[in-house]
Design a protein around this motif. Structure first.
Motif, PDB file in Angstrom:
ATOM      1  N   CYS A  60      13.900  18.927  63.875  1.00 55.25           N
ATOM      2  CA  CYS A  60      12.892  19.995  63.836  1.00 55.25           C
ATOM      3  C   CYS A  60      11.479  19.440  64.000  1.00 55.25           C
ATOM      4  O   CYS A  60      10.524  20.200  64.159  1.00 55.25           O
ATOM      5  CB  CYS A  60      12.995  20.772  62.525  1.00 55.25           C
ATOM      6  N   TYR A  61      11.331  18.122  63.937  1.00 52.08           N
ATOM      7  CA  TYR A  61      10.031  17.461  64.089  1.00 52.08           C
ATOM      8  C   TYR A  61       9.879  16.933  65.507  1.00 52.08           C
ATOM      9  O   TYR A  61      10.851  16.508  66.126  1.00 52.08           O
ATOM     10  CB  TYR A  61       9.897  16.293  63.114  1.00 52.08           C
ATOM     11  N   ALA A  62       8.638  16.936  66.004  1.00 52.28           N
ATOM     12  CA  ALA A  62       8.363  16.411  67.340  1.00 52.28           C
ATOM     13  C   ALA A  62       6.899  15.992  67.437  1.00 52.28           C
ATOM     14  O   ALA A  62       6.058  16.438  66.649  1.00 52.28           O
ATOM     15  CB  ALA A  62       8.660  17.469  68.404  1.00 52.28           C
ATOM     16  N   PHE A  63       6.604  15.134  68.401  1.00 55.28           N
ATOM     17  CA  PHE A  63       5.221  14.787  68.726  1.00 55.28           C
ATOM     18  C   PHE A  63       4.575  16.018  69.344  1.00 55.28           C
ATOM     19  O   PHE A  63       5.197  16.720  70.147  1.00 55.28           O
ATOM     20  CB  PHE A  63       5.199  13.612  69.708  1.00 55.28           C
ATOM     21  N   SER A  64       3.308  16.274  69.012  1.00 52.75           N
ATOM     22  CA  SER A  64       2.593  17.392  69.615  1.00 52.75           C
ATOM     23  C   SER A  64       1.548  16.893  70.617  1.00 52.75           C
ATOM     24  O   SER A  64       1.670  17.124  71.807  1.00 52.75           O
ATOM     25  CB  SER A  64       1.920  18.256  68.550  1.00 52.75           C
ATOM     26  N   HIS A  65       0.523  16.164  70.121  1.00 52.07           N
ATOM     27  CA  HIS A  65      -0.535  15.720  71.021  1.00 52.07           C
ATOM     28  C   HIS A  65      -1.461  14.726  70.315  1.00 52.07           C
ATOM     29  O   HIS A  65      -1.407  14.569  69.098  1.00 52.07           O
ATOM     30  CB  HIS A  65      -1.356  16.914  71.533  1.00 52.07           C
TER      31      HIS A  65
END
Length: 130
Positions: A60-65
């Motif tokens: 559910c977690y990811a890199f955004s920016h």
């Protein structure tokens, strides 16, 4: 009269239906453990920063920016992650794993790179442009 009743019942029926809404993602600052970069470079070269750290402990977690602010020779970078809730999130470590951020057009001088941390502190690095 019948048309009015049909219209009102249609509005009532469709008004009570809810569309499947996508879960709202929440942004957060990623804790950066370390940053790899050359200690110096030549004018005209591109500075490549490689970031390491854990974004989250499930799918559910990811890199955004990246968010970068520059004030003279001080460069402040914030690494943003996002959490998107779901019914099922596989348990897996989501990491930066050397994710790159490039900075070009640096003039001659000494630069301080501040990497913002979730607790408000900064991981600080220096680089010289010759």
């Amino acid at each position: 009269m019948i048309q009015t009743l049909l219209l009102l019942s249609g509005i009532s029926f469709f008004g009570s239906c809810t569309l499947d809404q996508q879960p709202q993602s929440k942004l957060f600052i990623v804790a950066v453990d370390s940053v790899n970069h050359p200690p110096s470079l030549s004018v005209g070269d591109t500075l490549t920063l490689r970031f390491y750290g854990t974004i989250g402990t499930s799918a559910c977690y990811a890199f955004s920016h990246f968010d970068t602010k520059r004030d003279g020779n001080i460069i402040t970078i914030t690494v943003w992650g996002k959490y998107t809730p779901a019914d099922v999130c596989a348990t897996v470590m989501i990491e930066l794993k050397g994710m790159e951020y490039k900075i070009s057009t640096l003039e001659k001088g000494n630069y301080t790179i501040n990497i913002r941390q979730p607790d408000g502190s900064y991981l600080q690095r220096s680089v010289r442009v010759e």
